[in-house]
Design a protein around this motif. Sequence first.
Motif, PDB file in Angstrom:
ATOM      1  N   VAL A 523       0.832  -1.213   0.000  1.00 27.20           N
ATOM      2  CA  VAL A 523       0.000   0.000   0.000  1.00 27.20           C
ATOM      3  C   VAL A 523       0.861   1.255   0.000  1.00 27.20           C
ATOM      4  O   VAL A 523       0.669   2.167  -0.816  1.00 27.20           O
ATOM      5  CB  VAL A 523      -0.958   0.000   1.213  1.00 27.20           C
ATOM      6  N   ARG A 527       1.248   4.051  -3.046  1.00 25.78           N
ATOM      7  CA  ARG A 527       0.957   5.476  -2.807  1.00 25.78           C
ATOM      8  C   ARG A 527       2.158   6.342  -3.182  1.00 25.78           C
ATOM      9  O   ARG A 527       2.018   7.387  -3.839  1.00 25.78           O
ATOM     10  CB  ARG A 527       0.595   5.709  -1.330  1.00 25.78           C
ATOM     11  N   ILE A 545      -8.049   2.507  -2.150  1.00 26.18           N
ATOM     12  CA  ILE A 545      -7.654   1.240  -1.525  1.00 26.18           C
ATOM     13  C   ILE A 545      -8.700   0.881  -0.478  1.00 26.18           C
ATOM     14  O   ILE A 545      -8.977   1.660   0.439  1.00 26.18           O
ATOM     15  CB  ILE A 545      -6.259   1.345  -0.891  1.00 26.18           C
ATOM     16  N   GLN A 583      -7.917   0.937  -8.388  1.00 24.38           N
ATOM     17  CA  GLN A 583      -8.599   0.448  -7.187  1.00 24.38           C
ATOM     18  C   GLN A 583      -7.955  -0.859  -6.726  1.00 24.38           C
ATOM     19  O   GLN A 583      -7.756  -1.769  -7.526  1.00 24.38           O
ATOM     20  CB  GLN A 583     -10.086   0.200  -7.479  1.00 24.38           C
ATOM     21  N   LEU A 584      -7.619  -0.934  -5.435  1.00 27.38           N
ATOM     22  CA  LEU A 584      -7.150  -2.167  -4.796  1.00 27.38           C
ATOM     23  C   LEU A 584      -8.183  -2.543  -3.745  1.00 27.38           C
ATOM     24  O   LEU A 584      -8.372  -1.822  -2.763  1.00 27.38           O
ATOM     25  CB  LEU A 584      -5.780  -1.984  -4.136  1.00 27.38           C
ATOM     26  N   ILE A 593      -7.651  -5.969  -8.318  1.00 27.61           N
ATOM     27  CA  ILE A 593      -7.015  -4.718  -8.743  1.00 27.61           C
ATOM     28  C   ILE A 593      -7.669  -4.290 -10.057  1.00 27.61           C
ATOM     29  O   ILE A 593      -7.719  -5.064 -11.021  1.00 27.61           O
ATOM     30  CB  ILE A 593      -5.506  -4.893  -8.941  1.00 27.61           C
TER      31      ILE A 593
END
Length: 648
Positions: A523, A527, A545, A583-584, A593
């Motif tokens: 994560v 980012r 996320i 998007q996760l 994903i």
Amino acid sequence: MKKITLLLFVLANLMGYSQNKAIDSLKNVLANAKEDSTKLKTLNGLFTAFRATDATLAKNYANEAVVQGEKTPNAKNNALALYNKAVFNGELGNFDSSDSLLEKSMQVYTQIKDVKGVAYCLMALGNNHYDKSEFVAALNFYLKSALLRDSIHDKKGLSGSYIWIGNVYHNGLFQDVMALNYYNKALKLQLELNDEAYLSFTYNNIGNAYYGLKKYPEALGNMLKSVSIKEKQGNRKGLAASYNNIGSVYYDLGEYDKALDYYNNSLKIRIEFKDPSGIATSYVNMGNVYLKKKDFTQAVSLHKMALEKAKEALYKEGIKEALVGLAAAYEGKKDFAQALDYLKQAKTAQDSLLNQGFVAQIADAQTKYETEKKENENKLLQKDNEVKNIQISKGRLTQLFLVGGILLLVVVFYLLYNRNKLKQKQAMNAELLHQQELRSKAIIEAEEKERTRIARELHDGIGQQLSAAKLNISGLQASLNTNKDEEKVMIQNAIDLIDESVKEVRVVSHSMMPNALIKSGLVSAVREFINKISSSGSLKVNLEIIGLTERLEQTIETVLFRVLQELVNNIIKHAQASQVSIQLIRHETELTILIEDNGVGFNVDKVLEKEGGIGLKNIQSRVAFLNGEVFFDSQPNKGTTVTIEIPT
């Protein structure tokens, strides 16, 4: 003679005897022995008894055993005497002498067809190369030993081979996941055997692997298990290694006084056993603690002692670490000239350790081991099938005389045979699938290792050279008394250019192996990556996320980060997009994903068919390695959507 042999057998096998009583009995046997073969066997036993507790006595018994072996017809005990002295010399850093004795011992073991003895000699040769940081050669010897031990079902010996193969991956390749794999194989065998002596080493090594993965509670837990067993056994030499490792954990945790206590305890034992490479390691570690405490005078003293011992032991890694420590200490003392000199020496030492084909050689050795092991298994399977065929033939001959039951027996046997054949086919298919997974994992791990190596080279190699150049110019600036503004500006410009170069090297290094991925996980790494792209202003990226609050397994995080990097870089290079949505989403049993862009799109089938589709195929293979699926949805001028689904 029979009474003496029986006494030795009892001493070797009865667990109720204390160690001191056994040693006294062996000494008594030696004093009264009339035959040379009995003396030789007893001397070997006394060497083993004192090896971990009294270096001087062990050395004396080893030398005496070799002399006795020269006039004794007992080949096996003569080979053991040569082996014992060789191992002892290797531990003292006398590698040439050790290798020569091991070759002689191995020749004797080969002549008498003692496979176990040959395997032990191969392990010792591997240890000598390992101690010289020659990891490729060491791994080859360890793998050869493992094959021999596996062929004779020597579980105890095989667990030892697994330990040292793991050590190569931990200390030589810094692949702690692979190291843990071999350590756990060893642990499983040792728990089956209830072998406390080996368990103490394995727990310590598992702790080291967890330490490499920054999992400090797991590291300390396993290391303390090792200490408990070693204290119970009185294994002081083993305790030296454990104390050193525990000190390193506390060092990383910033508890420097605790670290120093453990390093000191380790050093005392290593001095007692005259272990030059171990002493060098302890001095380096203690010197690093004083660097953190900013006591640069003490740091210089300890690193100089470390350098002296490392050179004495031909310990290349120790030489490099001591030189790096001295450079840092003199920089702390503002002695830039000395710092620069030691930095140059450290760079030279680092270069001598690096080998461009290192990773490839390790992978090749591992592949050869797996292939040869599989061939041995196939030969055994072929022999089993031959035996079965012979049994079938005999059974059919017998059935000819049993007219009434022949048809029934043939039918039953045929059904059983087909069932067994089907099971074998299923097992073979499963093994092939397993081997494919291993190969895929090895390729991906080799790629990541190479990225890490290049990143380290940029950081430690070019970065050090630029730092050295800055030190040189800074020293020149301090000593150059000039009143000309033009000259001052030129010097400052040079320093500023070097600073910018250092930053560029750091950016490239971190791009190849992001710190955020190593320290904080997927994560944080995503980012950080997206923030760098968004800061340019040419592409707007929306990142969302959901549910991904805990870290995934390290291999999964690395593969997914590389896939995301590849996809986003493709968008930047080819899509001509202005907006991207990422998007996760972590579900209960699956990680999804979703990546969408508003770019020009492409024909998926055509791209995958031509050579230009290598990038997409690479993404597919990486996702398949995680047992996942990837879907490309795109058409010209209609943007692109990529969906990745990974089971968790």
